[in-house]
Design a protein around this motif. Structure first.
Motif, PDB file in Angstrom:
ATOM      1  N   THR A   1       0.860  -1.198   0.000  1.00  0.00           N
ATOM      2  CA  THR A   1       0.000   0.000   0.000  1.00  0.00           C
ATOM      3  C   THR A   1       0.893   1.243   0.000  1.00  0.00           C
ATOM      4  O   THR A   1       0.620   2.220  -0.706  1.00  0.00           O
ATOM      5  CB  THR A   1      -0.912   0.017   1.246  1.00  0.00           C
ATOM      6  OG1 THR A   1      -1.572  -1.234   1.318  1.00  0.00           O
ATOM      7  CG2 THR A   1      -1.934   1.131   1.204  1.00  0.00           C
TER       8      THR A   1
ATOM      9  N   MET B   1      -8.462  -4.917  -4.090  1.00  0.00           N
ATOM     10  CA  MET B   1      -8.415  -4.955  -2.626  1.00  0.00           C
ATOM     11  C   MET B   1      -9.785  -5.343  -2.056  1.00  0.00           C
ATOM     12  O   MET B   1      -9.869  -5.958  -1.003  1.00  0.00           O
ATOM     13  CB  MET B   1      -7.941  -3.619  -2.026  1.00  0.00           C
ATOM     14  CG  MET B   1      -6.524  -3.249  -2.428  1.00  0.00           C
ATOM     15  SD  MET B   1      -5.312  -4.538  -2.018  1.00  0.00           S
ATOM     16  CE  MET B   1      -3.991  -4.202  -3.154  1.00  0.00           C
TER      17      MET B   1
ATOM     18  N   ILE C   1      -5.542   3.333  -9.375  1.00  0.00           N
ATOM     19  CA  ILE C   1      -6.295   3.301  -8.112  1.00  0.00           C
ATOM     20  C   ILE C   1      -7.658   2.618  -8.286  1.00  0.00           C
ATOM     21  O   ILE C   1      -8.175   2.019  -7.351  1.00  0.00           O
ATOM     22  CB  ILE C   1      -6.443   4.699  -7.444  1.00  0.00           C
ATOM     23  CG1 ILE C   1      -7.210   5.670  -8.321  1.00  0.00           C
ATOM     24  CG2 ILE C   1      -5.116   5.250  -7.019  1.00  0.00           C
ATOM     25  CD1 ILE C   1      -7.562   6.965  -7.600  1.00  0.00           C
TER      26      ILE C   1
ATOM     27  N   VAL D   1      -6.757  -0.870  -7.878  1.00  0.00           N
ATOM     28  CA  VAL D   1      -6.461  -1.131  -6.455  1.00  0.00           C
ATOM     29  C   VAL D   1      -7.772  -1.329  -5.698  1.00  0.00           C
ATOM     30  O   VAL D   1      -7.937  -2.300  -4.960  1.00  0.00           O
ATOM     31  CB  VAL D   1      -5.640   0.045  -5.836  1.00  0.00           C
ATOM     32  CG1 VAL D   1      -5.547  -0.091  -4.317  1.00  0.00           C
ATOM     33  CG2 VAL D   1      -4.256   0.087  -6.438  1.00  0.00           C
ATOM     34  N   ASP D   2      -8.725  -0.412  -5.895  1.00  0.00           N
ATOM     35  CA  ASP D   2     -10.002  -0.502  -5.192  1.00  0.00           C
ATOM     36  C   ASP D   2     -10.703  -1.824  -5.495  1.00  0.00           C
ATOM     37  O   ASP D   2     -11.243  -2.479  -4.609  1.00  0.00           O
ATOM     38  CB  ASP D   2     -10.916   0.669  -5.573  1.00  0.00           C
ATOM     39  CG  ASP D   2     -10.505   1.954  -4.849  1.00  0.00           C
ATOM     40  OD1 ASP D   2      -9.803   1.836  -3.830  1.00  0.00           O
ATOM     41  OD2 ASP D   2     -10.851   3.045  -5.314  1.00  0.00           O
TER      42      ASP D   2
END
Lengths: 247, 153
Positions: B115, B148, B141, B144-145
């Motif tokens: 992270t 994750m 991102i 990533v969202d």
């Protein structure tokens, strides 16, 4: 005209006056878009309840005219009194009881207050949905930092009949948003709250015109928009880290 | 009058000259800062690879590539970061599968470092203010969202 017919005509007039009083209450309370009152079923219910209160007051005053006022009031006075202050007459309680050092009104006042507050709340919720859609559309892409002063001043100057007290309140509310702006986690929230605050004083139409007047200068550039998305991501990650630390 | 105009013109030219020199100075200063920060990214990658251990897996392969990309001396910082972002995107996609198979003791440290790597990268991109870079960072991102969220399931 027979007495009965005359009473019906006076009662109808009282009812309409009561409706007008209810309308003016809503008009004064929801200044962001007073015209919306005409489109709302709930607003009509509010007005009708007010009208019925005036009609009830008329029936009582008409029947007990002399008993209440010692002298007999003429018809015009009875109609105007019941029409304009019917709610007031009904709101005055028969007696009040003390509960936890608070005066609790007993009589039609309590029932009416609950009923009208409920209808008012329903209308406010209905307006909230409309407000959300309008402010999102009008404030789309508006940069709070750019709009904070310029848009507020433009709105203030477009309005010619805002009282000094309203102008002072508007300035202090905008200042309050600015002071707490670093607490907002989403950048867009600041400009949306600014839009809602200004619209309360100017209405959505004037707000839209003011934005149109200031043009693209108020809007964020494409670069700023992209940076703002990254800012939100970084803030979210910082918060997650903080939560983990607390755990 | 003519002399005055000449004076004005020369002042304006002087101003433009100073301004462009100033801009060049700002740009080179920013580049120097970013170069230092790229070194920090490399340090973080090294740290992650150390945590992952000597046994090569898909994630360490990608991170080695990411490190390589950052070390290409001929490329400008923008080019390096654009290439780095693309490699990082692939790393983000394969990260959950590698993460799940890891020893529970190192999961937490790895998660923090990974992270941290992304956050460091985003911070640099923000500083650069380059539109193409911002675009790739946004795409990263979003990945990533998404990934994750899968990791938490």
């Amino acid at each position: 005209m027979s007495n009965e017919l005359a009473d019906i005509a006076k009662g109808t007039f009282c009812f309409l006056l009561g409706c007008a009083v209810g309308y003016s209450e809503l008009f004064g309370r929801y200044q962001d878009e007073p015209v919306a009152i005409h489109k709302s079923f709930i607003a009509y219910v509010y007005m009708i309840v007010n009208g019925l209160a005036s009609l009830t007051a008329f029936i009582i005053i008409n029947y007990y005219n002399e008993a209440i006022f010692k002298v007999k009031l003429d018809d015009v006075k009875v109609v105007l009194l019941a029409g304009f202050s019917g709610m007031l007459a009904l709101r005055s309680s028969f007696f009040t009881i003390k509960n936890n050092n608070k005066d609790v009104p007993i009589g039609p006042a309590a029932l009416l207050t609950i009923l009208l507050n409920g209808i008012d709340r329903l209308y406010d919720r209905e307006r909230a949905v409309d407000r959300a859609a309008k402010v999102t559309e009008i404030m789309k892409g508006i940069d709070f930092e750019k709009a904070e002063v310029d848009l507020s001043v433009a709105c203030l100057n477009l309005m010619q009949n805002l009282s000094e007290e309203e102008q002072r309140r508007m300035r202090s509310e905008v200042e309050a948003i600015s002071k707490s702006s670093n607490k907002f986690s989403i950048e867009k929230t600041k400009s949306l709250v600014l839009g809602l605050t200004l619209a309360r004083f100017t209405g959505f139409k004037t707000l839209k015109e003011a934005i149109g007047m200031l043009g693209a200068d108020l809007r964020t550039t494409e670069l700023e928009d992209k940076q703002s998305i990254l800012d939100t991501f970084l803030l979210k990650k910082a918060e997650e880290l903080e939560k983990e630390k607390i755990k | 009058m003519s002399a005055e105009r000449n004076h004005k013109d020369s002042s304006f030219a002087g101003f433009l000259n100073d301004y462009s020199r100033g801009n060049v100075a700002v740009t080179s200063h920013l580049n120097a800062i970013v170069s230092v920060e790229l070194l920090k990214l490399i340090e973080t990658i090294d740290e992650i690879m150390r945590i992952l251990g000597p046994e090569a897996n898909k994630l360490s392969e990608q991170l080695a590539l990411a490190k390589e990309v950052l070390q290409v001396t001929e490329d400008s910082n923008v080019t390096k970061l654009l290439s780095f972002s693309r490699v990082l995107e692939i790393s983000v996609v394969i990260y959950p599968a590698v993460y799940k198979g890891l020893d529970p003791d190192i999961k937490n440290t790895l998660s923090h470092l990974f992270t941290g790597l992304i956050v460091e990268f985003i911070t640099i991109v923000k500083k650069m203010g380059n539109s193409a870079l911002l675009e790739t960072a946004i795409r990263l991102i979003q990945k990533v969202d998404k990934e994750m969220a899968n990791l938490e399931k």
